[in-house]
Design a protein around this motif. Structure first.
Motif, short mmCIF file in Angstrom:
data_model
loop_
_atom_site.label_atom_id
_atom_site.label_comp_id
_atom_site.label_asym_id
_atom_site.label_seq_id
_atom_site.Cartn_x
_atom_site.Cartn_y
_atom_site.Cartn_z
N ASP A 255 1.25 -1.24 -0.12
CA ASP A 255 0.15 -0.11 -0.02
C ASP A 255 0.76 1.13 0.13
N PHE A 256 2.36 0.78 0.49
CA PHE A 256 3.53 2.49 0.88
C PHE A 256 2.85 3.29 -0.74
N GLU A 257 3.30 2.45 -1.60
CA GLU A 257 3.26 3.27 -2.82
C GLU A 257 2.10 4.06 -3.15
N ARG A 258 0.66 3.84 -2.79
CA ARG A 258 -0.11 4.24 -3.32
C ARG A 258 -0.57 5.30 -2.31
N LEU A 259 -0.29 5.23 -0.66
CA LEU A 259 -0.79 6.38 -0.29
C LEU A 259 0.06 7.31 -0.28
N PHE A 260 1.87 6.98 -1.10
CA PHE A 260 3.13 8.08 -1.30
C PHE A 260 1.75 9.48 -2.41
N GLN A 261 1.83 8.02 -3.73
CA GLN A 261 0.77 8.78 -4.99
C GLN A 261 0.00 9.80 -3.73
N LEU A 262 -1.02 9.85 -2.78
CA LEU A 262 -2.39 10.11 -2.88
C LEU A 262 -1.85 11.74 -1.40
N MET A 263 -0.52 11.15 -1.29
CA MET A 263 0.20 12.69 -0.75
C MET A 263 0.79 13.17 -0.74
N THR A 264 1.09 13.21 -2.78
CA THR A 264 1.12 13.89 -3.84
C THR A 264 0.23 15.13 -3.78
N HIS A 265 -1.01 14.74 -3.36
CA HIS A 265 -1.45 16.28 -3.48
C HIS A 265 -2.35 16.68 -2.82
N ASP A 266 -1.97 16.86 -1.63
CA ASP A 266 -2.14 17.59 -0.35
C ASP A 266 -1.73 18.24 -0.83
N LYS A 267 -3.29 19.13 -0.15
CA LYS A 267 -2.17 21.08 -0.38
C LYS A 267 -1.80 21.69 -0.65
N LYS A 268 -0.29 21.35 0.56
CA LYS A 268 0.60 21.95 1.38
C LYS A 268 1.38 21.89 0.75
N ASN A 269 1.57 20.66 -0.70
CA ASN A 269 3.18 20.59 -1.59
C ASN A 269 3.41 22.19 -2.61
N GLU A 270 4.12 21.85 -1.90
CA GLU A 270 4.91 23.02 -3.23
C GLU A 270 6.13 22.43 -4.06
N SER A 271 5.89 22.84 -5.19
CA SER A 271 6.85 22.94 -6.48
C SER A 271 7.03 20.87 -6.14
N GLY A 272 6.01 20.30 -6.22
CA GLY A 272 6.37 18.57 -6.38
C GLY A 272 7.04 18.55 -5.17
N LYS A 273 6.97 18.84 -3.80
CA LYS A 273 7.57 18.02 -2.77
C LYS A 273 6.53 18.51 -1.43
N ILE A 274 6.53 17.11 -1.23
CA ILE A 274 5.37 16.60 -0.15
C ILE A 274 6.24 17.53 1.42
N ASN A 275 4.61 18.40 1.81
CA ASN A 275 5.07 19.54 2.82
C ASN A 275 4.45 18.78 4.18
N PHE A 276 5.39 18.77 4.93
CA PHE A 276 4.56 18.32 6.06
C PHE A 276 4.50 19.77 7.18
N THR A 277 3.09 19.27 8.35
CA THR A 277 3.19 20.11 9.64
C THR A 277 3.82 19.29 10.42
N LEU A 278 5.35 19.85 11.13
CA LEU A 278 5.59 18.76 12.54
C LEU A 278 5.84 19.83 13.72
N LEU A 279 6.39 18.65 15.11
CA LEU A 279 6.32 19.48 16.08
C LEU A 279 7.40 19.58 16.26
#
Ligand SMILES: NC(=O)c1ccc[n+]([C@@H]2O[C@H](COP(=O)([O-])OP(=O)(O)OC[C@H]3O[C@@H](n4cnc5c(N)ncnc54)[C@H](O)[C@@H]3O)[C@@H](O)[C@H]2O)c1
Ligand SMILES: O=C(O)C(=O)C[C@@H](O)[C@H](O)[C@H](O)COP(=O)(O)O
Ligand SMILES: [Zn+2]
Length: 354
Positions: A303-327
């Motif tokens: 499932d990991f590849e599909r989960l990663f693909q889904l994360m590429t659509h996150d609205k916080k992403n910029e310039s094709g990079k997956i951006n997280f909010t971390l603590l």
């Protein structure tokens, strides 16, 4: 900092019909409409005098459930408004959980390029989170909230009486967004949540805790309505959480949004340890606490590849990079944290191993 101010009024009241009357009277006669969903209609709306036949508030009812947060339901609301004389000065009252307030909020802010709407949230999740802050939208193409708009309701009326008919799963789904609020801003709020006995609910105490949670949400929204910067804090747990939620939907084993957020928070706290030095003892304690409440979603390595693909659509992403909010620690936020695929897979491996 910030590009907006709060326009919405949050009203905490158990005298719902009285509060509503004030709004109804402020709009032209015959131009106040109601959107709700089937379960809430049966349990609550159909029993309220203000919505009885002799009054002129016409009603559109959407089937319940996340799979109805879709363009066809928006079209149903547009059609209803159009066929019943909805105009620019109309008000749409939205009564329901987050599915309904997201959906009908979007229908309202796109009908004739935007009419007023008023949210009356009926789930814990929608009271502490979804009905507040002006994110409206629908799922599209298998992706969460892929289409939507930012527009604040004219007001939100929070009445904890609605929560008396909520089932346990939906209660703790909302509780997950409150935990998120504690983690991003308020160790004090986190502590009161840890102490709260949700097996034996004290509704007066709950009302107070809801208020604290809404205050956290309002703080971030007031400073950044359109999520250019600090509002991204409210998205903790959602990069991975939305991927879990979308994948579960694809695999015909849907999970509640708050559960997906709780699972996502665990994975993203793992990333916080790795990238921002989040304390390992806090991480271990929080993971155990949340596993006890939410259990976990079973995932396979395939499932990991599909989960990663889904994360590429996150609205916080910029310039094709997956951006997280971390603590870096509880109550301290690091936004725009880019994580490489390898580290994201490491987090998924860790999550799978729990
Ligand atoms: N806009 C935002 O900022 C925001 C924030 C968080 C979540 N959301 C969205 O909110 C949605 C989830 O909201 P939700 O958890 O409220 O789900 P929901 O609206 O689907 O409601 C959950 C269930 O509770 C039932 N229900 C609603 N009120 C009830 C009541 N008083 N008594 C008994 N049953 C009742 C519904 O029929 C449904 O079966 C997701 O689509 C999520 O993406 C949006
Ligand atoms: O209000 C916000 O901002 C949030 O991110 C709150 C979230 O709990 C909520 O689920 C929101 O709908 C997620 O938005 P999205 O932009 O990631 O679709
Ligand atoms: Zn959420």
């Amino acid at each position: 900092m910030g590009n907006s101010k709060i326009y919405s009024k949050i009203i905490y009241s158990r005298a719902l019909e009285q509060e509503l009357q004030t709004f109804v009277e402020a709009y032209p006669k015959g131009k106040v409409f109601l959107a709700t969903e089937e379960t809430v209609d049966q349990l609550w709306v159909s029993k309220l005098d203000i919505f009885c036949e002799k009054n002129t508030i016409r009603k559109v009812v959407i089937p319940a459930g996340e799979n109805n947060k879709k363009i066809e339901s928006v079209a149903k609301i547009w059609e209803f408004l159009s066929n019943n004389g909805g105009d620019r000065k109309s008000l749409l009252i939205n009564i329901g959980g987050g599915m309904l307030t997201d959906l009908a909020g979007f229908a309202a802010c796109s009908f004739k390029r935007g009419i007023d709407f008023l949210n009356i949230p009926t789930t814990l999740l929608s009271q502490v989170d979804a009905s507040v802050g002006g994110k409206t939208g629908i799922n599209f193409g298998g992706l969460k909230n892929e289409v939507g708009a930012f527009k604040e309701p004219v007001a939100v009326i929070i009445n904890t009486d609605f929560l008396k008919t909520i089932d346990r799963q939906n209660f703790i789904s909302g509780y997950a967004e409150m935990i998120k609020h504690g983690l991003i801003y308020s160790p004090k709020h986190l502590a009161e949540l840890k102490d709260f006995d949700f097996e034996n609910i004290d509704y007066d105490l709950l009302q107070e805790i809801i208020r604290h949670s809404v205050n956290v949400k309002e703080y971030f929204v007031a400073n950044d309505l359109t999520e250019q910067n600090i509002r991204k804090a409210l998205n903790l747990g959602h990069t991975v959480g939305h991927a879990f939620e979308s994948m579960a939907m694809e695999q015909s084993r849907p999970i509640l949004h708050g559960y997906a957020v709780a699972y996502g928070v665990i994975a993203e706290l793992f990333l916080s340890v790795k990238k921002c030095g989040f304390p390992e003892t806090d991480f271990a304690e929080l993971t155990k606490w949340m596993l006890d409440i939410y259990g976990k979603i079973e995932i396979e390595e395939t499932d990991f590849e599909r989960l990663f693909q889904l994360m590429t659509h996150d609205k916080k992403n910029e310039s094709g990079k997956i951006n997280f909010t971390l603590l870096p620690e509880i109550g301290e936020i690091a936004i725009n944290q880019n994580c490489e695929k390898e580290l994201i897979f490491e987090a998924l491996h860790y999550y799978k191993s729990l």
